[in-house]
Design an enzyme around this catalytic site. Sequence first.
Site, short mmCIF file in Angstrom:
data_model
loop_
_atom_site.label_atom_id
_atom_site.label_comp_id
_atom_site.label_asym_id
_atom_site.label_seq_id
_atom_site.Cartn_x
_atom_site.Cartn_y
_atom_site.Cartn_z
N VAL A 94 21.16 -2.10 31.05
CA VAL A 94 20.53 -2.07 29.66
C VAL A 94 19.79 -3.36 29.53
CG1 VAL A 94 21.04 -1.87 27.39
CG2 VAL A 94 22.49 -0.58 28.98
N HIS A 98 22.93 -8.85 26.82
CA HIS A 98 24.27 -8.55 26.48
C HIS A 98 25.46 -9.32 27.31
CE1 HIS A 98 23.22 -5.52 29.32
NE2 HIS A 98 24.56 -5.69 29.69
P1 AMP Z 1 24.95 -4.10 32.45
O1 AMP Z 1 24.99 -3.37 33.70
O2 AMP Z 1 25.23 -5.54 32.57
O3 AMP Z 1 23.47 -3.67 31.82
O4 AMP Z 1 25.77 -3.48 31.32
C1 AMP Z 1 25.51 -2.45 30.68
C2 AMP Z 1 26.92 -2.13 29.83
O5 AMP Z 1 26.61 -1.27 28.83
C3 AMP Z 1 27.70 -0.88 30.98
O6 AMP Z 1 29.24 -1.63 31.01
C4 AMP Z 1 27.73 0.33 30.05
O7 AMP Z 1 29.10 0.89 30.33
C5 AMP Z 1 27.40 -0.25 28.61
N1 AMP Z 1 27.10 0.80 27.82
C6 AMP Z 1 25.93 1.69 28.04
N2 AMP Z 1 25.57 2.46 26.84
C7 AMP Z 1 26.69 2.01 26.13
C8 AMP Z 1 26.85 2.53 24.72
N3 AMP Z 1 26.05 3.44 24.04
N4 AMP Z 1 27.97 1.94 24.08
C9 AMP Z 1 28.73 1.00 24.60
N5 AMP Z 1 28.50 0.49 25.90
C10 AMP Z 1 27.52 1.18 26.54
#
Ligand code: AMP
Length: 118
Positions: A94, A98
């Site tokens: 994403v 974050h």
């Molecule tokens: P990354 O791989 O560091 O980009 O982490 C993205 C994180 O966002 C993953 O751990 C996903 O499980 C989480 N994620 C994706 N969509 C959502 C959502 N709608 N609500 C909460 N977490 C999410």
Amino acid sequence: MSDCIFCKIVEGEIPSTIVYEDDAVVAFEDLNPQMPVHTLVVPKKHYDNIGDGIPDTELGAVFNAANKVAAMKGIAESGYRVIVNTNDDAQQSVHHLHVHVLGGAPMNSGSPALDEAD
Ligand code: AMP
């Protein structure tokens, strides 16, 4: 309108379980938790990643919020990891900055907690 899923969470356009919010950040539960505690902290303003020219105040707000989340979740003393995946090799999926706040159980020494998630 942005297609960014975390912008939509910030704007309340899609549901999430918000655990902390202030002027600069929102913290919400990860949809696919990898640990007993797995909360994400995001700046309200969109930045692609940690290399996206983030002002010190906003970066500080994100990390201070991560510490607050750890305290709220009762893992400040037992221990936790704050992980910031950045770009492809780190499996950033994403592209809205974050930080993952992970804890609630012992983790392997030195190994990234999210390795086995993919
Ligand atoms: P990354 O791989 O560091 O980009 O982490 C993205 C994180 O966002 C993953 O751990 C996903 O499980 C989480 N994620 C994706 N969509 C959502 C959502 N709608 N609500 C909460 N977490 C999410």
